[in-house]
Each structure stands twice: as structure tokens, then as C-alpha cells.
Design a protein around this motif. Structure first.
Motif, mmCIF file in Angstrom:
data_model
loop_
_atom_site.group_PDB
_atom_site.id
_atom_site.type_symbol
_atom_site.label_atom_id
_atom_site.label_comp_id
_atom_site.label_asym_id
_atom_site.label_seq_id
_atom_site.Cartn_x
_atom_site.Cartn_y
_atom_site.Cartn_z
ATOM 1 N N LEU A 29 1.877 4.022 3.324
ATOM 2 C CA LEU A 29 1.136 3.773 4.488
ATOM 3 C C LEU A 29 1.941 2.909 5.580
ATOM 4 O O LEU A 29 2.591 1.874 5.315
ATOM 5 C CB LEU A 29 -0.189 2.992 4.416
ATOM 6 C CG LEU A 29 -1.311 3.685 3.616
ATOM 7 C CD1 LEU A 29 -2.483 3.061 3.281
ATOM 8 C CD2 LEU A 29 -1.586 4.970 4.220
ATOM 9 N N VAL A 63 -3.207 -0.369 9.477
ATOM 10 C CA VAL A 63 -3.865 0.779 9.072
ATOM 11 C C VAL A 63 -4.281 0.455 7.436
ATOM 12 O O VAL A 63 -5.365 0.890 7.055
ATOM 13 C CB VAL A 63 -3.049 2.006 8.921
ATOM 14 C CG1 VAL A 63 -3.564 3.220 7.985
ATOM 15 C CG2 VAL A 63 -2.480 2.456 10.248
ATOM 16 N N ILE A 92 -12.665 -0.899 4.566
ATOM 17 C CA ILE A 92 -13.600 0.037 4.489
ATOM 18 C C ILE A 92 -13.861 0.529 3.139
ATOM 19 O O ILE A 92 -15.249 0.608 2.879
ATOM 20 C CB ILE A 92 -13.003 1.580 5.275
ATOM 21 C CG1 ILE A 92 -12.899 1.522 6.786
ATOM 22 C CG2 ILE A 92 -13.679 2.715 4.928
ATOM 23 C CD1 ILE A 92 -12.239 2.415 7.519
ATOM 24 N N LEU A 93 -13.024 0.478 2.191
ATOM 25 C CA LEU A 93 -13.226 0.563 0.802
ATOM 26 C C LEU A 93 -14.064 -0.433 0.244
ATOM 27 O O LEU A 93 -15.183 -0.302 -0.485
ATOM 28 C CB LEU A 93 -11.737 0.761 -0.026
ATOM 29 C CG LEU A 93 -11.181 2.251 0.388
ATOM 30 C CD1 LEU A 93 -9.896 2.207 -0.251
ATOM 31 C CD2 LEU A 93 -11.843 3.548 -0.345
ATOM 32 N N ILE A 103 -8.003 0.387 6.014
ATOM 33 C CA ILE A 103 -8.480 1.209 4.655
ATOM 34 C C ILE A 103 -9.123 0.332 3.606
ATOM 35 O O ILE A 103 -9.963 0.558 3.054
ATOM 36 C CB ILE A 103 -7.356 2.052 4.234
ATOM 37 C CG1 ILE A 103 -6.991 3.090 5.408
ATOM 38 C CG2 ILE A 103 -7.596 2.615 2.946
ATOM 39 C CD1 ILE A 103 -5.488 3.921 4.958
ATOM 40 N N THR A 130 0.937 -1.128 -0.105
ATOM 41 C CA THR A 130 -0.106 0.006 -0.102
ATOM 42 C C THR A 130 0.879 1.289 -0.090
ATOM 43 O O THR A 130 0.488 2.325 0.627
ATOM 44 C CB THR A 130 -0.908 0.195 0.995
ATOM 45 O OG1 THR A 130 -0.204 -0.211 2.531
ATOM 46 C CG2 THR A 130 -2.039 -0.903 1.097
#
Length: 68
Positions: free
Chosen positions: A35, A40, A47-48, A44, A32
Motif C-alpha cells: 500500500l 491509505v 475501517i476494519l 483501511i 502494510t
């Protein structure tokens, strides 16, 4: 729903494809970038993935034309 539209104009199709891609990226452990911390990045991606799944549901509920 008697009108037809091409598949590529469907909100449901696009959101579903995004959901599948994000889930596959999470499963494959795609890096990622900048990040820090795996937690984390995982959060993310989750959530996406959930968001695009909800958009797919919204697209299906609000559809006014069938997919050709």
C-alpha cells in the motif's frame, strides 16, 4: 439463555479479538506491504477496526446462548 457454548464459537469474542489486533497493529505502525501512502493504510485499518467492532456488537445482540 440457558444453553452454553464454548468461547471459541462466539461471534462476539472473535470480532472483539480482531478489533484488538487491528487497533494494536495500527498503534504499532505495522507495515502494510504494497500500500502506498500511510494515510491509505491508516484509513483501511480504521475501517476494519470499526467494522469488527460493529460485528462484535451484532454478535452480542443476536446471541442465543451463553458462553461457557
Amino acid at each position: 439463555m440457558t444453553d452454553l457454548k464454548p468461547w471459541y464459537l462466539s461471534k462476539t469474542i472473535w470480532a472483539s479479538l480482531c478489533t484488538v489486533v487491528l487497533a494494536a497493529a495500527s498503534f504499532a505502525g505495522v507495515p502494510t506491504g504494497g500500500l502506498e501512502g500511510g494515510a491509505v493504510a491508516d484509513g483501511i485499518l480504521q475501517i476494519l477496526t470499526a467494522t469488527t467492532g460493529l460485528v462484535a456488537l451484532w454478535g452480542r445482540v443476536t446471541a442465543r446462548r451463553a458462553i461457557a
